[in-house]
Design an enzyme around this catalytic site. Structure first.
Site, short mmCIF file in Angstrom:
data_model
loop_
_atom_site.label_atom_id
_atom_site.label_comp_id
_atom_site.label_asym_id
_atom_site.label_seq_id
_atom_site.Cartn_x
_atom_site.Cartn_y
_atom_site.Cartn_z
N ASN A 73 0.86 -1.18 0.00
CA ASN A 73 0.00 0.00 0.00
C ASN A 73 0.90 1.23 0.00
O ASN A 73 1.53 1.53 1.00
CB ASN A 73 -0.90 -0.02 1.25
CG ASN A 73 -1.70 1.26 1.40
OD1 ASN A 73 -1.91 1.99 0.43
ND2 ASN A 73 -2.17 1.52 2.61
N TRP A 74 0.93 1.90 -1.14
CA TRP A 74 1.81 3.07 -1.26
C TRP A 74 1.24 4.32 -0.59
O TRP A 74 1.92 5.34 -0.50
CB TRP A 74 2.09 3.37 -2.73
CG TRP A 74 3.11 2.47 -3.36
CD1 TRP A 74 3.77 1.44 -2.76
CD2 TRP A 74 3.59 2.52 -4.71
NE1 TRP A 74 4.63 0.84 -3.64
CE2 TRP A 74 4.53 1.48 -4.86
CE3 TRP A 74 3.30 3.32 -5.81
CZ2 TRP A 74 5.20 1.24 -6.06
CZ3 TRP A 74 3.95 3.08 -7.01
CH2 TRP A 74 4.90 2.05 -7.13
N LYS A 75 -0.01 4.26 -0.18
CA LYS A 75 -0.68 5.44 0.40
C LYS A 75 -0.48 6.65 -0.53
O LYS A 75 -0.48 6.49 -1.74
CB LYS A 75 -0.15 5.72 1.81
CG LYS A 75 -0.06 4.46 2.67
CD LYS A 75 0.22 4.74 4.11
CE LYS A 75 0.50 3.44 4.82
NZ LYS A 75 0.22 3.47 6.22
N HIS A 133 -9.43 0.79 4.83
CA HIS A 133 -8.14 0.97 5.51
C HIS A 133 -8.35 1.89 6.72
O HIS A 133 -9.16 2.81 6.67
CB HIS A 133 -7.11 1.58 4.54
CG HIS A 133 -5.72 1.56 5.09
ND1 HIS A 133 -5.28 2.50 5.98
CD2 HIS A 133 -4.70 0.69 4.90
CE1 HIS A 133 -4.02 2.22 6.30
NE2 HIS A 133 -3.64 1.12 5.66
N GLU A 191 -6.77 4.28 7.83
CA GLU A 191 -6.57 5.72 7.56
C GLU A 191 -7.82 6.31 6.91
O GLU A 191 -8.14 7.48 7.11
CB GLU A 191 -5.31 5.92 6.71
CG GLU A 191 -4.05 5.69 7.53
CD GLU A 191 -2.83 5.24 6.76
OE1 GLU A 191 -2.81 5.36 5.52
OE2 GLU A 191 -1.90 4.73 7.40
N GLU A 209 -5.20 -5.52 10.56
CA GLU A 209 -4.18 -4.50 10.81
C GLU A 209 -4.49 -3.75 12.10
O GLU A 209 -5.32 -2.82 12.10
CB GLU A 209 -4.16 -3.48 9.66
CG GLU A 209 -3.92 -4.09 8.30
CD GLU A 209 -3.39 -3.06 7.32
OE1 GLU A 209 -2.28 -3.23 6.84
OE2 GLU A 209 -4.08 -2.06 7.07
N GLY A 224 2.29 1.97 10.56
CA GLY A 224 3.17 3.13 10.38
C GLY A 224 3.88 3.58 11.64
O GLY A 224 4.42 4.68 11.70
N SER A 227 3.57 -2.39 10.10
CA SER A 227 5.02 -2.24 10.22
C SER A 227 5.81 -3.49 9.83
O SER A 227 6.86 -3.78 10.43
CB SER A 227 5.39 -1.80 11.65
OG SER A 227 4.78 -0.56 11.93
N GLY A 283 2.83 -1.39 4.20
CA GLY A 283 2.78 0.03 3.86
C GLY A 283 4.16 0.56 3.56
O GLY A 283 4.69 0.41 2.45
N GLY A 284 4.79 1.16 4.56
CA GLY A 284 6.09 1.82 4.39
C GLY A 284 7.12 1.00 3.63
O GLY A 284 7.78 1.51 2.71
C1 PEP Z 1 -0.70 -0.19 5.78
O1 PEP Z 1 -0.66 0.92 5.25
O2 PEP Z 1 -1.67 -0.94 5.60
C2 PEP Z 1 0.39 -0.59 6.66
C3 PEP Z 1 0.34 -1.77 7.23
O3 PEP Z 1 1.41 0.32 6.82
P1 PEP Z 1 2.84 0.04 7.52
O4 PEP Z 1 3.38 -1.25 6.94
O5 PEP Z 1 3.66 1.22 7.16
O6 PEP Z 1 2.60 -0.09 8.98
#
Ligand code: PEP
Length: 260
Positions: free
Chosen positions: A11-13, A96, A98, A168, A174, A214, A235-236
């Site tokens: 997930n590039w957000k 998600h 966010e 999640e 994040g 993460s 994500g990151g």
């Molecule tokens: C996400 O955006 O779904 C996520 C899990 O982010 P991160 O890996 O950065 O925690």
């Protein structure tokens, strides 16, 4: 392809320009050699067209991070599945944390989107997870199972190659705080039981549940080895081709070890 053993999603957000996504694709493709996983990259709308082109004839499925449940209308700033399908998008992220937290998406809105996605026969990853406060007060399972039930309410049949859930924990997204793999596995087991109870044991057994929070190439192995975890949503770490490629490598190693 959809029935492959692990689903590894990125997930590039709100990251990467078109140029940056082209560089990513160039550097990431070498990691796809002998791949056995389903790989989905949820990229910003602006990068979909170029990423779809650059990922043609590879194992990468390009997905969208959000969509509206109507085909068209007076919904300024929104984009529909009908529009995205025209660009070749078949995979969508729904709910998600966010979107829930920053944009007020409720379970009802998420359920409308899922119903639309099912009617259009596209694939979704439904994200669910508890807040830190819910975990501390002992309400984590109740909160997560409620999000699963509300999100999938009114869906009579689950096509297990088209609907996935990503568990999640909000406090792990994040933040660099990776959840405990055993506790995650327990929660994923509860989600699986909920799916079995609602849609039959066969569906529950085949249902793919991902962990997100993460995850990187160092931490992913422990999660992927768990009995009720079928993949990861990243994500990151998905922004870096070597890091995301490393996760694909670990997942394939586990699959290959299983065949020895
Ligand atoms: C996400 O955006 O779904 C996520 C899990 O982010 P991160 O890996 O950065 O925690």
């Amino acid at each position: 392809m959809d029935q492959r053993d692990f689903v590894i999603a990125g997930n590039w957000k709100m990251h990467k320009t078109v140029e940056e996504s082209k560089v990513f694709m160039h550097d990431f493709k070498p990691y796809l050699k002998n791949n056995r996983c389903k790989i989905i990259l949820f990229v910003p709308y602006t990068n979909i067209e170029s990423c779809v082109k650059l990922s043609a004839k590879t194992d990468i499925c390009v997905g969208a991070q959000n969509f509206h449940w109507e085909d068209s209308g007076a919904f300024t700033g929104e984009i529909s599945i009908k529009m995205l399908s025209g660009l070749g998008v078949k995979n969508y992220l729904v709910g998600h944390s966010e979107r829930r937290r920053c944009f007020g998406e409720t379970d009802d809105v998420i359920n409308r989107k899922i119903k639309k996605a099912v009617s259009e026969d596209v694939s979704i990853v439904l994200c669910v997870g508890e807040t830190h406060q819910q975990r501390e007060s002992g309400a984590a399972i109740e909160s997560v199972i409620s999000q699963v039930k509300e999100g999938l309410s009114g869906i009579n049949n689950i096509n297990t190659s088209k609907i996935y859930i990503a568990y999640e924990p909000v406090w792990a997204i994040g933040t660099g705080r990776v959840a405990n793999p055993q506790e995650v596995n327990q929660m994923c087991g509860c989600i699986r039981t909920c799916i079995s109870d609602g849609w039959g044991a066969g569906t529950g057994e085949k249902f793919k549940i991902l962990y997100g929070g993460s995850v990187d190439r160092k931490t992913c192995r422990e999660f992927l080895l768990m009995s009720d975890i079928n993949g990861v949503l990243v994500g990151g770490a998905s922004l870096d081709p070597d890091e995301f490629g490393g996760i694909i490598g670990v997942a394939n190693d586990i699959l290959n070890e299983g065949n020895d």
